[in-house]
Design a protein around this motif. Structure first.
Motif, PDB file in Angstrom:
ATOM      1  N   PHE A   1       0.910  -1.098   0.054  1.00 46.57           N
ATOM      2  CA  PHE A   1       0.156  -0.069   0.009  1.00 46.57           C
ATOM      3  C   PHE A   1       0.960   1.133   0.113  1.00 46.57           C
ATOM      4  O   PHE A   1       1.209   1.939   0.940  1.00 46.57           O
ATOM      5  CB  PHE A   1      -0.807   0.045   1.092  1.00 46.57           C
TER       6      PHE A   1
ATOM      7  N   MET B   1      -0.274   3.190   3.418  1.00 43.74           N
ATOM      8  CA  MET B   1       0.384   3.116   4.739  1.00 43.74           C
ATOM      9  C   MET B   1       1.257   4.178   5.140  1.00 43.74           C
ATOM     10  O   MET B   1       1.661   4.339   6.457  1.00 43.74           O
ATOM     11  CB  MET B   1       1.328   1.780   4.561  1.00 43.74           C
TER      12      MET B   1
ATOM     13  N   ARG C   1      -1.492   6.782   6.803  1.00 45.38           N
ATOM     14  CA  ARG C   1      -1.895   6.088   8.035  1.00 45.38           C
ATOM     15  C   ARG C   1      -0.971   6.371   9.017  1.00 45.38           C
ATOM     16  O   ARG C   1      -1.365   6.442  10.260  1.00 45.38           O
ATOM     17  CB  ARG C   1      -2.311   4.555   7.898  1.00 45.38           C
TER      18      ARG C   1
ATOM     19  N   CYS D   1      -1.412  -7.871   4.551  1.00 49.73           N
ATOM     20  CA  CYS D   1      -1.249  -8.349   5.817  1.00 49.73           C
ATOM     21  C   CYS D   1      -2.441  -9.053   6.403  1.00 49.73           C
ATOM     22  O   CYS D   1      -2.288  -9.968   7.368  1.00 49.73           O
ATOM     23  CB  CYS D   1      -0.699  -7.674   6.952  1.00 49.73           C
ATOM     24  N   ILE D   2      -3.608  -8.514   5.968  1.00 52.14           N
ATOM     25  CA  ILE D   2      -4.910  -8.970   6.476  1.00 52.14           C
ATOM     26  C   ILE D   2      -5.480  -9.991   5.450  1.00 52.14           C
ATOM     27  O   ILE D   2      -6.740 -10.398   5.683  1.00 52.14           O
ATOM     28  CB  ILE D   2      -5.581  -7.965   6.822  1.00 52.14           C
TER      29      ILE D   2
ATOM     30  N   PHE E   1      -6.730  -0.258  13.577  1.00 51.80           N
ATOM     31  CA  PHE E   1      -6.023  -1.499  12.747  1.00 51.80           C
ATOM     32  C   PHE E   1      -4.573  -1.702  13.645  1.00 51.80           C
ATOM     33  O   PHE E   1      -3.994  -0.806  13.877  1.00 51.80           O
ATOM     34  CB  PHE E   1      -5.661  -0.787  11.506  1.00 51.80           C
TER      35      PHE E   1
HETATM   36  C1  SIN Z   1      -1.679  -4.089   5.160  1.00 50.64           C
HETATM   37  O1  SIN Z   1      -1.522  -4.996   4.370  1.00 50.64           O
HETATM   38  O2  SIN Z   1      -0.938  -3.891   6.044  1.00 50.64           O
HETATM   39  C2  SIN Z   1      -2.599  -3.015   5.236  1.00 50.64           C
HETATM   40  C3  SIN Z   1      -4.037  -3.597   4.742  1.00 50.64           C
HETATM   41  C4  SIN Z   1      -5.132  -2.659   4.992  1.00 50.64           C
HETATM   42  O3  SIN Z   1      -5.019  -1.619   5.471  1.00 50.64           O
HETATM   43  O4  SIN Z   1      -6.302  -3.025   4.600  1.00 50.64           O
END
Ligand code: SIN
Length: 486
Positions: free
Chosen positions: A158, A162, A165, A290-291, A454
């Protein structure tokens, strides 16, 4: 690249409010993962560049922290509006360097901008407390102050969101930032830097260091006494290393690390909803979040029905160039990412798994596009159970009881996201409470939003991004004890 705002295409580091070549004069290539075309030669920042950026951030901190909250908020709002205004250009840059489909890239730009809007608002609500004193002549007050210079190390999956955020809450709190974006996707970061100039941030408040010298730049950040906080998103392995490096200067840290998300389908789930939730949770960004759902568990009585419907939906996904209309799954980021997917699949097949659909690259042997893949007859000894797959591969496990599936779901060192589908409300509560993960999606495969916290538990990290809690990682609480009040 065909940008309506050409200045968004920047290739130099951003230090103290200006784009600058690296002091070494060196550059590195950034390529399009779809066709390997070279998109740019980008400044390769060094230790000296990093020290300069940290010093600039430290100087700017003295100014920025004294701005009123509403002044910081206004500048953040300007940045937010500019990101939306130039969303098409920003999405194009993102797709070109990262590969995700254009519609998804545009979704990321809006998602990323929403953190800037949210924290522009939160800037004005960083309240302290008054606490009833412990003695008759004492009065106690707390205030929240910015931690100082923040180093942010951000990932390629991202490349825009990222950054915002982490950076938006930092700036809202009054901190200044030095960002090291992934060497695979620095162009999105530098485009945000250009918009930060237009938004009116004072020089040095935001600094960006593209580099392939990740160790050198990372160590300069972690060794610096001027850097008071590190926020990292990336692998658990690198996160542990950075935590060790931060120990000597006792920095405040937040870690958003790997995941191994279970996606559970109970027998009373709405099967069509569960299938579309699993598609969303698995194949977003070609499985590279990551999710992403990593292990799909389906109760035995509905296993065949779910697997058939899921495989059919997977086959319908259009794969290819992210810039092409209708593409749902783009290329993976780089060769080693595809090889890692191939390795887990080979391990699974050797141990008896069957591929129902997918299982190979699309096109040449060196193509980075991997077919969305579904695997059955999998078990807990396989790497598809143990590893974070980080690619478009969905292993479907069978289970019989709630107790069994909760145990399997929690059988991992990770604890980021988890998902389940079912309708029995008592079971929903039981399972949601029993899952050892920071986030639980119940009857949904999409949980990311600015308004919710998150973050993970166990080896998925600590700290929360987004939501009313997101600012906490960027402030220190100071307590004042007033005596002699009589
Ligand atoms: C991530 O993969 O770290 C972020 C995924 C997300 O914010 O949806």
């Amino acid at each position: 690249m065909n940008l309506s705002h050409p200045s968004l295409f920047q290739t130099n580091a951003f230090i103290n409010g200006a784009f600058k070549a690296s002091e070494s004069g060196n550059t590195f290539e950034v390529a399009n993962p779809f066709n390997k075309d070279i998109l740019a030669q980008v400044a390769n920042s060094t230790k000296a560049d990093t020290e300069e950026a940290i010093q600039a951030a430290s100087n700017a901190f003295q100014v920025w922290k004294k701005f009123t909250a509403s002044k910081r908020s206004r500048i953040l709002k300007n940045w937010y509006h500019l990101q939306l205004k130039h969303a098409d250009d920003l999405a194009q840059i993102l797709t070109l360097e990262q590969g995700k489909p254009l519609a998804e890239a545009k979704g990321e730009i809006k998602y990323g901008a929403s953190f800037v809007e949210w924290f522009a608002e939160e800037a004005r609500r960083i309240y302290g407390d008054t606490i009833p004193g412990h003695q008759a002549d004492k009065r106690i007050v707390t205030i929240k102050q910015p931690v100082g210079v923040v180093a942010a190390i951000t990932p390629w999956n991202f490349p825009s969101a990222m950054i915002t955020r982490k950076v938006a809450p930092a700036l809202a709190a009054g901190c200044t930032v030095v960002i090291k974006p992934s060497e695979l996707t620095p162009l999105s970061a530098l485009a945000l830097a250009q918009l930060s100039i237009e938004a009116g941030f004072p020089p040095g408040v935001i600094n960006i260091l593209p580099t392939i010298n990740a160790v050198e730049v990372g160590q300069t950040m972690t060794n610096s006494k001027l850097v008071r906080k590190l926020s990292f998103t990336g692998s658990t392995k690198v996160g542990k290393l950075l935590m060790r490096q931060c120990a000597d200067t006792v920095k405040k840290i937040s870690m958003e690390l790997g995941g191994n998300a279970p996606f559970i389908v109970f027998d009373d789930a709405d099967m069509d909803e569960a299938v579309s939730g699993a598609i969303a949770a698995k194949y977003r960004n070609a499985g590279q979040t990551c999710i992403c759902a990593n292990r799909i568990f389906v109760q035995s009585s509905v296993y065949d029905e779910f697997t058939e419907k899921f495989a059919k939906a997977v086959k319908e996904q259009k794969v290819g160039n992210g810039l092409e209309e209708g593409t749902i799954v783009g290329p993976m980021i780089e060769e080693k990412a595809v090889q890692s997917v191939e390795a887990v699949l080979e391990d699974a097949q050797t141990k008896g798994a069957d591929i129902i659909t997918g299982g190979k690259r699309v096109g040449n042997n060196d193509s980075l596009i991997y077919e969305p893949t579904v695997v059955k007859n999998v078990n807990t000894d396989m790497l598809v159970f143990k590893n974070e797959i980080f690619g478009p591969v969905a292993p479907i496990f069978k289970f019989d009881t709630e107790e069994e599936v909760v145990k399997m779901a929690n059988d991992t060192n990770y604890g980021l996201a988890s998902y389940f589908y079912g309708r029995d409300y008592a079971r929903i509560w039981r399972v949601a409470e029993a899952l050892e993960f920071g986030m639980v999606g119940i009857n949904t495969g999409m949980i990311s939003t600015t308004v919710a916290p998150f973050g993970g538990v166990k080896e998925s990290g600590f700290g929360r991004e987004g939501s009313k809690y997101g600012i906490d990682d960027y402030v220190e609480i100071k307590y004042m004890c007033w005596g002699g009040v009589s």
